[in-house]
Write a protein that holds these residues in place. Sequence first.
Motif, mmCIF file in Angstrom:
data_model
loop_
_atom_site.group_PDB
_atom_site.id
_atom_site.type_symbol
_atom_site.label_atom_id
_atom_site.label_comp_id
_atom_site.label_asym_id
_atom_site.label_seq_id
_atom_site.Cartn_x
_atom_site.Cartn_y
_atom_site.Cartn_z
ATOM 1 N N GLN A 165 -6.077 -0.623 16.856
ATOM 2 C CA GLN A 165 -5.816 -1.889 16.176
ATOM 3 C C GLN A 165 -6.431 -1.865 14.778
ATOM 4 O OE1 GLN A 165 -7.765 -5.302 17.835
ATOM 5 N NE2 GLN A 165 -6.125 -6.663 17.242
ATOM 6 N N ALA A 166 -5.734 -2.432 13.813
ATOM 7 C CA ALA A 166 -6.197 -2.387 12.427
ATOM 8 C C ALA A 166 -7.529 -3.083 12.280
ATOM 9 C CB ALA A 166 -5.161 -3.046 11.511
ATOM 10 N N GLN A 167 -8.391 -2.549 11.427
ATOM 11 C CA GLN A 167 -9.670 -3.155 11.113
ATOM 12 C C GLN A 167 -9.456 -4.315 10.155
ATOM 13 O OE1 GLN A 167 -12.639 -2.061 12.497
ATOM 14 N NE2 GLN A 167 -11.132 -0.992 13.737
ATOM 15 N N PRO A 168 -10.432 -5.274 10.100
ATOM 16 C CA PRO A 168 -10.317 -6.371 9.153
ATOM 17 C C PRO A 168 -10.117 -5.854 7.740
ATOM 18 C CG PRO A 168 -12.131 -6.749 10.690
ATOM 19 C CD PRO A 168 -11.632 -5.347 10.928
ATOM 20 N N GLY A 169 -9.151 -6.436 7.039
ATOM 21 C CA GLY A 169 -8.877 -6.042 5.672
ATOM 22 C C GLY A 169 -7.775 -5.011 5.543
ATOM 23 N N GLU A 170 -7.404 -4.335 6.654
ATOM 24 C CA GLU A 170 -6.324 -3.367 6.587
ATOM 25 C C GLU A 170 -4.983 -4.068 6.777
ATOM 26 O OE1 GLU A 170 -6.905 -0.280 9.382
ATOM 27 O OE2 GLU A 170 -8.788 0.405 8.512
ATOM 28 N N GLN A 171 -3.948 -3.511 6.196
ATOM 29 C CA GLN A 171 -2.615 -4.078 6.321
ATOM 30 C C GLN A 171 -2.013 -3.645 7.646
ATOM 31 O OE1 GLN A 171 -1.159 -6.216 4.169
ATOM 32 N NE2 GLN A 171 0.449 -6.449 5.698
ATOM 33 N N GLY A 172 -1.759 -4.585 8.519
ATOM 34 C CA GLY A 172 -1.177 -4.275 9.820
ATOM 35 C C GLY A 172 0.327 -4.472 9.792
ATOM 36 N N PRO A 173 0.998 -4.206 10.918
ATOM 37 C CA PRO A 173 2.437 -4.407 10.990
ATOM 38 C C PRO A 173 2.778 -5.884 10.917
ATOM 39 C CG PRO A 173 1.535 -3.935 13.161
ATOM 40 C CD PRO A 173 0.428 -3.733 12.182
ATOM 41 N N PRO A 174 3.991 -6.229 10.502
ATOM 42 C CA PRO A 174 4.371 -7.641 10.427
ATOM 43 C C PRO A 174 4.300 -8.291 11.802
ATOM 44 C CG PRO A 174 6.290 -6.207 10.228
ATOM 45 C CD PRO A 174 5.095 -5.332 10.137
ATOM 46 N N GLU A 175 3.942 -9.573 11.816
ATOM 47 C CA GLU A 175 3.833 -10.292 13.078
ATOM 48 C C GLU A 175 5.211 -10.445 13.713
ATOM 49 O OE1 GLU A 175 1.881 -13.984 12.678
ATOM 50 O OE2 GLU A 175 0.024 -13.131 11.866
ATOM 51 N N PRO A 176 5.268 -10.309 15.053
ATOM 52 C CA PRO A 176 6.549 -10.480 15.725
ATOM 53 C C PRO A 176 6.983 -11.944 15.681
ATOM 54 C CG PRO A 176 4.773 -10.279 17.317
ATOM 55 C CD PRO A 176 4.187 -9.994 15.981
ATOM 56 N N PRO A 177 8.261 -12.203 15.823
ATOM 57 C CA PRO A 177 8.730 -13.587 15.824
ATOM 58 C C PRO A 177 8.128 -14.356 17.002
ATOM 59 C CG PRO A 177 10.462 -12.087 16.560
ATOM 60 C CD PRO A 177 9.352 -11.240 16.012
ATOM 61 N N GLU A 178 7.972 -15.662 16.843
ATOM 62 C CA GLU A 178 7.357 -16.480 17.881
ATOM 63 C C GLU A 178 8.218 -16.494 19.138
ATOM 64 O OE1 GLU A 178 5.332 -20.895 18.395
ATOM 65 O OE2 GLU A 178 6.786 -20.542 16.804
ATOM 66 N N ASP A 179 7.555 -16.427 20.268
ATOM 67 C CA ASP A 179 8.223 -16.505 21.566
ATOM 68 C C ASP A 179 8.970 -17.833 21.639
ATOM 69 O OD1 ASP A 179 8.895 -16.899 24.224
ATOM 70 O OD2 ASP A 179 7.053 -16.007 25.003
ATOM 71 N N PRO A 180 10.280 -17.821 21.915
ATOM 72 C CA PRO A 180 11.036 -19.087 21.965
ATOM 73 C C PRO A 180 10.532 -20.029 23.055
ATOM 74 C CG PRO A 180 12.369 -17.236 22.752
ATOM 75 C CD PRO A 180 11.157 -16.659 22.117
ATOM 76 N N VAL A 181 10.030 -19.485 24.168
ATOM 77 C CA VAL A 181 9.491 -20.346 25.218
ATOM 78 C C VAL A 181 8.217 -21.034 24.733
ATOM 79 C CG1 VAL A 181 8.668 -20.453 27.594
ATOM 80 C CG2 VAL A 181 10.477 -18.849 26.983
ATOM 81 N N LEU A 182 7.383 -20.293 23.989
ATOM 82 C CA LEU A 182 6.172 -20.879 23.437
ATOM 83 C C LEU A 182 6.512 -21.931 22.388
ATOM 84 C CD1 LEU A 182 3.070 -20.750 23.491
ATOM 85 C CD2 LEU A 182 3.184 -18.973 21.733
ATOM 86 N N ALA A 183 7.510 -21.639 21.571
ATOM 87 C CA ALA A 183 7.942 -22.613 20.568
ATOM 88 C C ALA A 183 8.439 -23.890 21.234
ATOM 89 C CB ALA A 183 9.032 -22.002 19.692
ATOM 90 N N ALA A 184 9.171 -23.743 22.342
ATOM 91 C CA ALA A 184 9.666 -24.913 23.068
ATOM 92 C C ALA A 184 8.513 -25.719 23.656
ATOM 93 C CB ALA A 184 10.615 -24.468 24.182
ATOM 94 N N ALA A 185 7.476 -25.023 24.115
ATOM 95 C CA ALA A 185 6.310 -25.710 24.665
ATOM 96 C C ALA A 185 5.610 -26.525 23.582
ATOM 97 C CB ALA A 185 5.350 -24.695 25.275
ATOM 98 N N HIS A 186 5.451 -25.918 22.399
ATOM 99 C CA HIS A 186 4.833 -26.645 21.285
ATOM 100 C C HIS A 186 5.656 -27.880 20.923
ATOM 101 C CE1 HIS A 186 2.007 -23.521 20.971
ATOM 102 N NE2 HIS A 186 2.606 -22.741 20.086
ATOM 103 N N ALA A 187 6.954 -27.720 20.897
ATOM 104 C CA ALA A 187 7.834 -28.839 20.535
ATOM 105 C C ALA A 187 7.710 -29.963 21.553
ATOM 106 C CB ALA A 187 9.278 -28.349 20.444
#
Length: 322
Positions: free
Chosen positions: A173-195
């Motif tokens: 896992q990338a150390q603080p300050g290093e450029q990591g991979p782009p974040e994956p899109p939000e889980d649609p089930v999680l998004a529905a829960a937030h909504a």
Amino acid sequence: MQPRNMSMSGAVDLSAVKAAAEAKEKAERARAQRAAQPGGQQAAGAAQLVIDVDEAGFEREVLQRSAEVPVVIDFWAEWCEPCKQLGPLLERLAQEYAGGFVLAKVDVDRNQMLFQQFGVQGIPAVFAVIAGQALPLFQGAAPEAQIRQVLDQLIQAAEQRFGIAGARVEPGQAQPGEQGPPEPPEDPVLAAAHAALDAGDLGGAVQAYRNVLDGDPQNAEARLGLAQAELLGRVQGVDAQRARKDAADRPDDAAAQLVVADLDLVGGHVEDAFGRLVDTVRRCAGEEREQARLRLLELFEVVGPEDPRVTAARGALARVLF
């Protein structure tokens, strides 16, 4: 070596360690400067799963961190041959367990106060700290299978008794300050829960968050959302004035105290809610005591593990339980 029952009995009093750490602020700053240099400690190990600890940094790196993840302490010395066998094994297991615990290495020749405070009789010696409470694990080099058994018990006890599950990381896992991979899109089930939670559909939010956790039990965002939704659901329709009178009239009634603790937290009185539940755990026994303990862990989820009020309440709970 016999695997220990994680009862937290015989916990070490760490107040003297804390006082000494505060008195050594200058040494701590010097240590931080050395660690920040290229190749220093801050760059070592994925997600800092293995750290070198001295007396000056003990409070921050062990006591405070133990509110979020079990910390295993390896007391060692350069001249100790068994230490050279055990140390690399513990470091490998720390990486393999991937955030289930953090390994803190203490050189006893350079940190005599810690050596004495823990009552170490010989090295290598391994202790653990959970929610600010220390307990001995084993002494001397031991077979890997037995060490794994002890670590598994430690992690289970930390999660079941204090709600401390660590922060799982992926290898490399990338150390603080290093450029990591782009974040994956939000889980649609999680998004529905937030909504659903935002819309006040508490029943729908609870079910949606549970659906997320069925597939990903360690999803911190879903655990927080579920705790919030369940809390709001419990206080809906409650007559606050009557609930508070019931709790005052029946101080030994755990159910009445749980209702008011929820009301306190929703009203922003975090320390009052935590204090009430810790006191309820102290007063009650059996099933009622367990209900109060579990409710306290649920409210820790709502406030967040890094909040100092959670850290303080975890310590108070540990003192009541053990």
